[in-house]
Design a protein around this motif. Structure first.
Motif, PDB file in Angstrom:
ATOM      1  N   PRO A   1     111.365 -58.394 -67.373  1.00 58.61           N
ATOM      2  CA  PRO A   1     111.447 -58.925 -68.731  1.00 58.61           C
ATOM      3  C   PRO A   1     112.909 -59.225 -69.084  1.00 58.61           C
ATOM      4  O   PRO A   1     113.792 -58.426 -68.789  1.00 58.61           O
ATOM      5  CB  PRO A   1     110.907 -57.797 -69.607  1.00 58.61           C
ATOM      6  N   THR A   2     113.141 -60.371 -69.646  1.00 54.57           N
ATOM      7  CA  THR A   2     114.501 -60.764 -69.995  1.00 54.57           C
ATOM      8  C   THR A   2     114.529 -61.377 -71.375  1.00 54.57           C
ATOM      9  O   THR A   2     113.513 -61.815 -71.910  1.00 54.57           O
ATOM     10  CB  THR A   2     115.059 -61.806 -69.004  1.00 54.57           C
TER      11      THR A   2
ATOM     12  N   PHE B   1     117.900 -64.846 -78.405  1.00 48.36           N
ATOM     13  CA  PHE B   1     119.311 -64.881 -78.783  1.00 48.36           C
ATOM     14  C   PHE B   1     119.751 -66.288 -79.150  1.00 48.36           C
ATOM     15  O   PHE B   1     119.202 -67.273 -78.675  1.00 48.36           O
ATOM     16  CB  PHE B   1     120.193 -64.384 -77.619  1.00 48.36           C
ATOM     17  N   ARG B   2     120.784 -66.337 -79.970  1.00 42.85           N
ATOM     18  CA  ARG B   2     121.457 -67.581 -80.329  1.00 42.85           C
ATOM     19  C   ARG B   2     122.858 -67.503 -79.724  1.00 42.85           C
ATOM     20  O   ARG B   2     123.498 -66.464 -79.782  1.00 42.85           O
ATOM     21  CB  ARG B   2     121.550 -67.733 -81.847  1.00 42.85           C
TER      22      ARG B   2
ATOM     23  N   THR C   1     120.457 -62.179 -71.260  1.00 39.75           N
ATOM     24  CA  THR C   1     120.441 -60.888 -71.949  1.00 39.75           C
ATOM     25  C   THR C   1     121.826 -60.262 -71.900  1.00 39.75           C
ATOM     26  O   THR C   1     122.333 -59.962 -70.809  1.00 39.75           O
ATOM     27  CB  THR C   1     119.434 -59.920 -71.286  1.00 39.75           C
ATOM     28  N   PRO C   2     122.450 -60.068 -73.065  1.00 36.25           N
ATOM     29  CA  PRO C   2     123.718 -59.335 -73.075  1.00 36.25           C
ATOM     30  C   PRO C   2     123.503 -57.924 -72.529  1.00 36.25           C
ATOM     31  O   PRO C   2     122.483 -57.289 -72.814  1.00 36.25           O
ATOM     32  CB  PRO C   2     124.098 -59.295 -74.561  1.00 36.25           C
ATOM     33  N   ALA C   3     124.459 -57.442 -71.731  1.00 37.33           N
ATOM     34  CA  ALA C   3     124.347 -56.123 -71.115  1.00 37.33           C
ATOM     35  C   ALA C   3     124.187 -55.045 -72.183  1.00 37.33           C
ATOM     36  O   ALA C   3     124.877 -55.056 -73.208  1.00 37.33           O
ATOM     37  CB  ALA C   3     125.584 -55.844 -70.266  1.00 37.33           C
TER      38      ALA C   3
ATOM     39  N   GLU D   1     123.642 -60.854 -68.630  1.00 41.40           N
ATOM     40  CA  GLU D   1     122.804 -61.014 -67.447  1.00 41.40           C
ATOM     41  C   GLU D   1     122.084 -62.355 -67.528  1.00 41.40           C
ATOM     42  O   GLU D   1     121.408 -62.648 -68.506  1.00 41.40           O
ATOM     43  CB  GLU D   1     121.792 -59.872 -67.361  1.00 41.40           C
ATOM     44  N   VAL D   2     122.277 -63.164 -66.499  1.00 39.65           N
ATOM     45  CA  VAL D   2     121.610 -64.466 -66.412  1.00 39.65           C
ATOM     46  C   VAL D   2     121.089 -64.639 -64.996  1.00 39.65           C
ATOM     47  O   VAL D   2     121.679 -64.131 -64.045  1.00 39.65           O
ATOM     48  CB  VAL D   2     122.552 -65.648 -66.765  1.00 39.65           C
ATOM     49  N   ASP D   3     119.985 -65.349 -64.859  1.00 39.16           N
ATOM     50  CA  ASP D   3     119.515 -65.664 -63.514  1.00 39.16           C
ATOM     51  C   ASP D   3     120.287 -66.891 -63.023  1.00 39.16           C
ATOM     52  O   ASP D   3     121.080 -67.495 -63.763  1.00 39.16           O
ATOM     53  CB  ASP D   3     117.995 -65.859 -63.471  1.00 39.16           C
TER      54      ASP D   3
END
Length: 160
Positions: free
Chosen positions: A7-8, A54-55, A45-47, A140-142
Motif C-alpha cells: 500500500p502506498t 498528497f498534494r 509517500t513521504p518517509a 518513497e517513490v516507485d
C-alpha cells in the motif's frame, strides 16, 4: 518503496509555484502533460507518513528544487529541498538526445530512430535513478513515479 504491490500514498495534485517561472506555450504544454501523466499513475509517500493522498507543490529557492508536500486537506506534511547540481549533466544529455531524436524523426531510418530512442530512454532512466537516490529516506517513490517526476523536473528546465 519497493516496486511491489505494498500500500502506498499517491499524489492527487501537483502545482508549480510562481518561482518556477513561465515558459513559452510549447513548454507550458509539456509541463501540463508531465503533471497529467504524474497524477494519472504514481506511488508517492513521504518517509514516516501513513499512506494517503498528497498534494505536491514544486518551487525554486536559491537554485534548489523544493518539494512541499501536503495532505489532501492542504495541511503541510513535510518539505524537502533538493540541489539540482546532481541532475545538471543528465538533464543536459537528455535534452541533447531528445533534440537528436526530433531531428532524426524528419529524415532518419526507423532503425536509426529506434537506436536514438533507446539512448533517450537510457538517459531518462539514469535521471530517474538519480532522483530516487536523492529522495531516498525522504520520499518513497516507485521507479515509474520517479520517471514521471524526472520528466517534470526536466521540463521545468526546458527552454526554447
Amino acid at each position: 518503496m519497493s516496486d511491489d504491490a505494498s500500500p502506498t500514498g499517491r499524489l492527487i495534485e501537483v502545482e508549480l509555484d510562481e518561482t518556477i517561472g513561465r515558459a513559452p506555450p510549447e513548454v507550458e504544454h509539456d509541463r501540463a502533460a508531465a503533471i497529467h501523466d504524474l497524477i494519472e499513475e504514481n506511488s508517492f509517500t513521504p518517509a514516516g507518513i501513513a499512506a494517503e493522498a498528497f498534494r505536491l507543490k514544486l518551487s525554486m529557492v536559491e537554485k534548489r528544487l523544493v518539494f512541499d508536500v501536503s495532505g489532501a486537506s492542504g495541511t503541510t506534511v513535510v518539505t524537502h529541498v533538493l540541489s539540482l547540481t546532481p541532475f545538471r549533466r543528465v538533464i543536459k544529455d537528455y535534452f541533447l538526445i531528445c533534440d537528436s531524436y526530433w531531428e532524426a524523426m524528419r529524415s532518419a531510418t526507423p532503425s536509426q530512430i529506434e537506436a536514438i530512442d533507446m539512448g533517450r530512454r537510457g538517459v531518462h532512466n539514469e535521471g530517474s535513478q538519480i532522483l530516487r537516490e536523492r529522495l531516498a529516506g525522504k520520499i518513497e517513490v516507485d521507479f515509474d513515479t520517479a520517471r514521471r517526476l524526472f520528466t517534470l523536473i526536466s521540463v521545468l528546465h526546458r527552454r526554447l
